[in-house]
Design an enzyme around this catalytic site. Structure first.
Site, PDB file in Angstrom:
ATOM      1  N   CYS A   2       0.835  -1.204   0.000  1.00 15.24           N
ATOM      2  CA  CYS A   2       0.000   0.000   0.000  1.00 15.24           C
ATOM      3  C   CYS A   2       0.872   1.257   0.000  1.00 15.24           C
ATOM      4  CB  CYS A   2      -0.930   0.003   1.205  1.00 15.24           C
ATOM      5  SG  CYS A   2      -2.179  -1.298   1.138  1.00 15.24           S
ATOM      6  N   GLU A 105       0.227  -1.467   5.802  1.00 10.82           N
ATOM      7  CA  GLU A 105      -0.792  -2.137   4.990  1.00 10.82           C
ATOM      8  C   GLU A 105      -2.127  -2.044   5.723  1.00 10.82           C
ATOM      9  OE1 GLU A 105      -0.025  -2.935   2.122  1.00 10.82           O
ATOM     10  OE2 GLU A 105       2.052  -3.612   2.045  1.00 10.82           O
TER      11      GLU A 105
END
Length: 226
Positions: A2, A105
């Site tokens: 991410c 994440e």
């Protein structure tokens, strides 16, 4: 992977982690960066090597070729394609290392919001991530087109439960080889494909959901929650 990471230590901490005795040309400054919640397009400290000189410059996270005007600048490049695909062909020879303290994440655990996790090395050492980019060098100074991407690979072991992609990270020895201009492109590709640090080098834990707002900064963001 991410699009958030931390880079809060100073450049000399990262140089020490690289264990490079080379002379340093540093335009990134000497103070701690204190970026606890860095998002895409943030200027981050990036290492590259010109001949025997190590350079540290502030470079934007994200890059796209000049002809790709119809899409946002990617922040990551998949290791399976980066060496041969047309999108990153121009910058594949321009290897760099971004040293980070951790990355984040978000995991869907059934709640109203996804749960953020922090991933860091178990020994708390900086994570030396493989990157490629366009950055100031002997041929040109800083440019509005400068930027870099982090190379990512499939996750393995327990980390796959957090996210299916992770940065390619190297030991200091391999990071120095990655940076060295004499390292052949074929060797660099094999390093990225097969010699990333193992999942066992990392740990991860839940952190506060306030991380979701990129305006939030500070060391409280990286503390575990119950």
């Amino acid at each position: 992977m991410c699009g958030r990471l931390s880079q809060y230590r100073g450049i000399h901490d990262f140089v020490a982690a690289l264990s490079m005795p080379n002379a340093l040309i540093n335009t990134a400054g000497d103070q701690p960066f204190e970026r606890y919640n860095a998002a895409p397009s943030t200027q981050l400290a990036l290492f590259h090597q010109e001949e025997s000189m190590l350079h540290a410059d502030m470079v934007r996270w994200g890059w796209r070729p000049h002809w790709a005007k119809d899409r946002a600048a990617p922040i990551n490049a998949r290791v399976e394609k980066v060496a041969h695909g047309p999108f990153f062909r121009a910058i594949w020879p321009h290897r760099a290392i971004i040293a980070i303290d951790n990355w984040f994440e978000w995991v869907d655990e059934g709640g109203p919001k996804k749960q953020p996790y922090l991933i860091r090395r178990k020994d708390r050492a900086p994570i030396l991530c493989a990157a490629i980019g366009q950055y100031p060098n002997a041929e040109h100074g800083p440019s509005e087109h400068d930027g870099f991407v982090i190379i990512t690979a499939d996750s393995a072991g327990g980390m796959v439960d957090i996210h299916d992609r992770r940065p390619v990270s190297f030991s200091p020895e391999l990071a120095r080889e990655w940076l060295d201009p004499v390292t052949q492109k074929e060797r660099a590709e094999q390093m990225a494909l097969f010699q990333s640090e193992p999942t066992e080098a990392f740990e991860w834990f839940k952190i506060d959901q306030v991380l979701g707002n990129v305006r939030n900064q500070g060391s409280d963001l990286i503390k575990p929650i119950e």
